[in-house]
Design an enzyme around this catalytic site. Structure first.
Site, PDB file in Angstrom:
ATOM      1  N   ARG A   1       0.803  -1.153   0.226  1.00  0.00           N
ATOM      2  CA  ARG A   1      -0.081   0.074  -0.153  1.00  0.00           C
ATOM      3  C   ARG A   1       0.883   1.412   0.181  1.00  0.00           C
ATOM      4  O   ARG A   1       0.497   2.404  -0.810  1.00  0.00           O
ATOM      5  CB  ARG A   1      -0.934  -0.035   0.928  1.00  0.00           C
ATOM      6  CG  ARG A   1      -2.105  -0.922   1.218  1.00  0.00           C
ATOM      7  CD  ARG A   1      -2.931  -1.116   2.250  1.00  0.00           C
ATOM      8  NE  ARG A   1      -4.154  -1.996   1.951  1.00  0.00           N
ATOM      9  CZ  ARG A   1      -4.794  -2.557   2.864  1.00  0.00           C
ATOM     10  NH1 ARG A   1      -4.540  -2.492   4.120  1.00  0.00           N
ATOM     11  NH2 ARG A   1      -5.828  -3.302   2.544  1.00  0.00           N
TER      12      ARG A   1
ATOM     13  N   LYS B   1     -20.694 -16.067   1.820  1.00  0.00           N
ATOM     14  CA  LYS B   1     -21.970 -15.724   2.192  1.00  0.00           C
ATOM     15  C   LYS B   1     -22.692 -15.027   0.757  1.00  0.00           C
ATOM     16  O   LYS B   1     -22.281 -14.188   0.191  1.00  0.00           O
ATOM     17  CB  LYS B   1     -22.270 -14.881   3.254  1.00  0.00           C
ATOM     18  CG  LYS B   1     -22.020 -15.426   4.398  1.00  0.00           C
ATOM     19  CD  LYS B   1     -22.142 -14.324   5.527  1.00  0.00           C
ATOM     20  CE  LYS B   1     -21.810 -15.021   6.850  1.00  0.00           C
ATOM     21  NZ  LYS B   1     -21.923 -14.067   8.039  1.00  0.00           N
TER      22      LYS B   1
ATOM     23  N   GLY C   1      -9.682  -9.866  -0.733  1.00  0.00           N
ATOM     24  CA  GLY C   1      -8.423 -10.631   0.078  1.00  0.00           C
ATOM     25  C   GLY C   1      -8.060 -11.943  -0.557  1.00  0.00           C
ATOM     26  O   GLY C   1      -6.848 -12.187  -0.894  1.00  0.00           O
TER      27      GLY C   1
ATOM     28  N   GLY D   1     -13.334  -3.992  -0.353  1.00  0.00           N
ATOM     29  CA  GLY D   1     -14.562  -3.720   0.040  1.00  0.00           C
ATOM     30  C   GLY D   1     -15.072  -2.395  -0.878  1.00  0.00           C
ATOM     31  O   GLY D   1     -16.213  -2.441  -1.175  1.00  0.00           O
TER      32      GLY D   1
HETATM   33  P1  AMP Z   1     -15.823 -13.371   1.336  1.00  0.00           P
HETATM   34  O1  AMP Z   1     -15.118 -12.631   2.549  1.00  0.00           O
HETATM   35  O2  AMP Z   1     -17.212 -13.286   1.282  1.00  0.00           O
HETATM   36  O3  AMP Z   1     -14.953 -13.199  -0.034  1.00  0.00           O
HETATM   37  O4  AMP Z   1     -15.362 -14.948   1.841  1.00  0.00           O
HETATM   38  C1  AMP Z   1     -14.142 -15.371   2.048  1.00  0.00           C
HETATM   39  C2  AMP Z   1     -14.346 -16.529   2.625  1.00  0.00           C
HETATM   40  O5  AMP Z   1     -15.134 -17.720   2.186  1.00  0.00           O
HETATM   41  C3  AMP Z   1     -13.043 -17.234   3.053  1.00  0.00           C
HETATM   42  O6  AMP Z   1     -12.517 -17.161   4.179  1.00  0.00           O
HETATM   43  C4  AMP Z   1     -13.333 -18.894   2.619  1.00  0.00           C
HETATM   44  O7  AMP Z   1     -12.899 -19.700   3.443  1.00  0.00           O
HETATM   45  C5  AMP Z   1     -14.816 -18.819   2.703  1.00  0.00           C
HETATM   46  N1  AMP Z   1     -15.260 -19.931   1.989  1.00  0.00           N
HETATM   47  C6  AMP Z   1     -15.282 -20.197   0.540  1.00  0.00           C
HETATM   48  N2  AMP Z   1     -15.584 -21.380   0.380  1.00  0.00           N
HETATM   49  C7  AMP Z   1     -16.177 -21.922   1.326  1.00  0.00           C
HETATM   50  C8  AMP Z   1     -16.934 -23.096   1.556  1.00  0.00           C
HETATM   51  N3  AMP Z   1     -17.224 -24.041   0.663  1.00  0.00           N
HETATM   52  N4  AMP Z   1     -17.288 -23.231   3.078  1.00  0.00           N
HETATM   53  C9  AMP Z   1     -16.795 -22.590   3.966  1.00  0.00           C
HETATM   54  N5  AMP Z   1     -16.393 -21.254   3.645  1.00  0.00           N
HETATM   55  C10 AMP Z   1     -15.871 -21.172   2.484  1.00  0.00           C
END
Ligand code: AMP
Length: 417
Positions: A36, A219, A375, A398
Site C-alpha cells: 500500500r 455468504k 483478499g 470492500g
Molecule cells: P468473502 O470474504 O465473502 O469473500 O469470503 C471469503 C471466505 O469464504 C474465506 O474465508 C473462505 O474460507 C470462505 N469459503 C469459501 N468457500 C467456502 C466453503 N465451501 N465453505 C466454507 N467457507 C468457504
C-alpha cells in the site's frame, strides 16, 4: 472544479493527500507488506517533482482511542526510504499548524493516525452499553459538530487535496470525503485512485463481450447487491465457494453440512430466475470436494453437488466444476473475479481458487481484460505469481465491491463535481 494531477501546478503549494498506509505490522512494528505504501508513490513523487510539499494522512488499524500500537510513527522511516526524502511526523493531527506552515517545496509531513480521533469516522465513542436513545443522539450530534472543526483544521494545512486512498473510498469519513469541500477548485484523484476507477469502468461500463464475473466467498448475503447488479452487465456469472450452497439448497439439493443461509434462499431463486429472463448464463458447481470437518487434514471426497452425504461439507471446487469454469473463462473477453471458490485458507482446499487464478491469467494472456479484487482472490493470484499476469489487481476489496454494486463511493463523489 475537479483538477487532474497531471496538469495541476504544484509549484510552491502544499498538498494534503489521503493515502492508505494501513499496512500490516509485526510485533516489533516492522512492516510485513508495504504494497500500500508503494502504491501511493507515483502520486507522492509527482507532487514533489512538481515543486510541491506533502502532508500525508492515513489510518492504521481500527483503534478506538489513542493507542501507541497503532501510531503511524512506526512507518515514518519506511515512507522516507520509499520517497527518498526525510519525512517529518506530527503526533497530533490537530496541532500541526506550525509544522505545516514551515514546509518548503520537496518536504514531507506525515500526520498521526486519523482514527485516533472519533471525528475521522464521525461516530461517537465511549458510550455506555446502557446509554439511552437520547444520550446516543446527543453524542452523535456532538461528534458531528466537532467533526466540522476537525475537517476545517486538516484543510487549513494545505492548498490542495488529493485522494489516493481507494481502500477507504466507500467510507464517508472526514479525510476521504468531507475535506474535499474545502478545496472546490483544488481537489483531485491520485494515480492509484485513477487506476482503480478506470479498472472498474473497464468492466462495468466498457466491457468487451463475453463478460464473465466469478463471484465466490462465504455468504450470499454479503454479495447480494453485487450479484443483482451484475445480472444487468454480464454474459456469464460463475457462482462458487460457500455462497453456492445456498443456491443448491434453494434448488432442492442435499448439501450436508455445507455453509448456507436459509433466509437467502428466496433471493437465490430470484437471482436464478432473473438470470434466465435476462439471458445470463449462471454457472454453479456440479460437484464439490467435501470434507468431514472444517480442518485441513479432514478426510476428503468428491461428491455430486446436489447429493452431499450427511456429515460432509462442500469445501472446494471439483475438477468437473473447474473444467466448466475454465471453458467459460477462456472464452471471455472481460473478467471480474471476487472471492475464493473454496476454503482457500486451508491448503488442502485451496486448489480450486488457485486454478481460477491460473485460468484468469491465461485468459488475460489471450487478450481478455481482467480485474481481480478481494483478499483471498488477490492472495491467490499473488501466491501463484500471477499478479502481473492479470490486467489489474484492486487494492480495495470492500470499496471495489460497493462500486460493483453500483453504489456511488463517497470518496469518489466528493472529488467529482
Ligand atoms: P468473502 O470474504 O465473502 O469473500 O469470503 C471469503 C471466505 O469464504 C474465506 O474465508 C473462505 O474460507 C470462505 N469459503 C469459501 N468457500 C467456502 C466453503 N465451501 N465453505 C466454507 N467457507 C468457504
Amino acid at each position: 472544479m475537479q483538477q487532474h494531477i497531471d496538469t495541476y501546478d504544484f509549484t510552491g503549494k502544499t498538498a494534503i493527500v489521503r493515502v492508505d498506509f494501513n499496512v500490516p505490522l509485526d510485533e516489533n512494528f516492522n512492516i510485513t507488506d508495504d504494497t500500500r505504501i508503494r502504491a501511493a508513490m507515483p502520486t507522492l513523487k509527482k507532487v514533489l517533482a512538481g515543486g510541491g510539499a506533502l502532508i500525508l494522512m492515513s489510518h492504521l488499524g481500527r483503534p478506538k482511542k489513542v493507542d501507541p500500537k497503532f501510531s503511524l510513527k512506526h512507518i515514518v522511516n519506511h515512507v522516507s526510504e520509499c520517497l527518498g526524502v526525510p519525512v517529518q511526523f506530527a503526533d497530533d493531527c490537530m496541532k500541526a499548524d506550525a509544522q505545516a506552515a514551515a514546509l518548503k517545496p520537496g518536504e514531507v509531513l506525515l500526520l498521526e493516525n486519523l482514527r485516533f480521533y472519533a471525528e475521522e469516522e464521525g461516530k461517537p465513542r465511549g458510550l455506555a452499553d446502557d446509554a439511552t436513545d437520547e444520550e446516543k443522539a446527543a453524542a452523535k450530534k456532538a461528534v458531528k459538530e466537532s467533526q466540522k472543526e476537525f475537517v476545517k483544521k486538516l484543510a487549513s494545512y494545505a492548498d490542495c487535496y488529493i485522494n489516493d486512498a481507494f481502500g477507504t473510498a466507500h467510507r464517508a469519513h472526514a479525510s476521504t470525503a468531507l475535506i474535499a469541500a474545502y478545496f472546490p477548485n483544488d481537489k483531485m484523484f491520485g494515480y492509484l485512485m485513477e487506476k482503480e476507477i478506470a479498472a472498474i469502468d473497464n468492466v462495468l461500463k466498457n466491457a468487451k463481450r463475453p463478460f464473465t464475473a466469478i463471484i465466490g466467498g462465504s455468504k450470499v448475503s454479503s454479495k447480494l447487491g453485487v450479484l443483482k447488479n451484475l445480472l444487468d452487465k454480464v454474459d456469464n456469472l460463475i457462482i462458487g465457494g460457500g455462497m453456492g450452497y445456498t443456491f443448491i439448497k434453494a434448488e432442492g439439493g442435499k448439501i450436508g453440512n455445507s455453509i448456507h443461509e436459509d433466509e437467502l434462499m428466496p433471493d437465490a431463486l430470484e437471482i436464478l430466475k432473473e438470470a434466465k429472463d435476462k439471458g445470463v448464463n449462471i454457472s454453479l458447481s456440479v460437484a464439490t470436494v467435501a470434507g468431514q470437518a472444517f480442518d485441513n487434514d479432514t478426510p476428503r471426497q468428491t461428491v455430486d453437488i446436489y447429493n452431499i452425504p450427511d456429515g460432509w461439507e462442500g469445501m472446494d471446487a471439483s475438477e468437473a466444476s473447474l473444467e466448466n469454469w475454465k471453458k467459460i473463462i477462456l472464452e471471455s473477453k472481460t473478467i471480474l473475479w471476487n472471492g475464493p471458490v473454496g476454503v482457500f485458507e486451508l491448503p488442502n482446499f485451496a486448489h480450486g481458487t488457485e486454478e481460477i487464478a491460473k485460468f484468469v491469467a491465461e485468459a488475460t494472456q489471450n487478450g481478455a481484460y481482467s480485474l481481480v479484487g478481494g483478499g483471498d482472490s488477490v492472495a491467490a493470484v499473488t501466491k501463484m505469481g500471477f499478479a502481473d499476469k492479470v490486467s489489474y489487481v484492486s487494492t480495495g476489496g470492500g470499496a471495489m465491491l460497493e462500486a460493483i454494486e453500483g453504489k456511488d463511493l463517497p470518496g469518489i463523489a466528493a472529488i467529482r463535481d
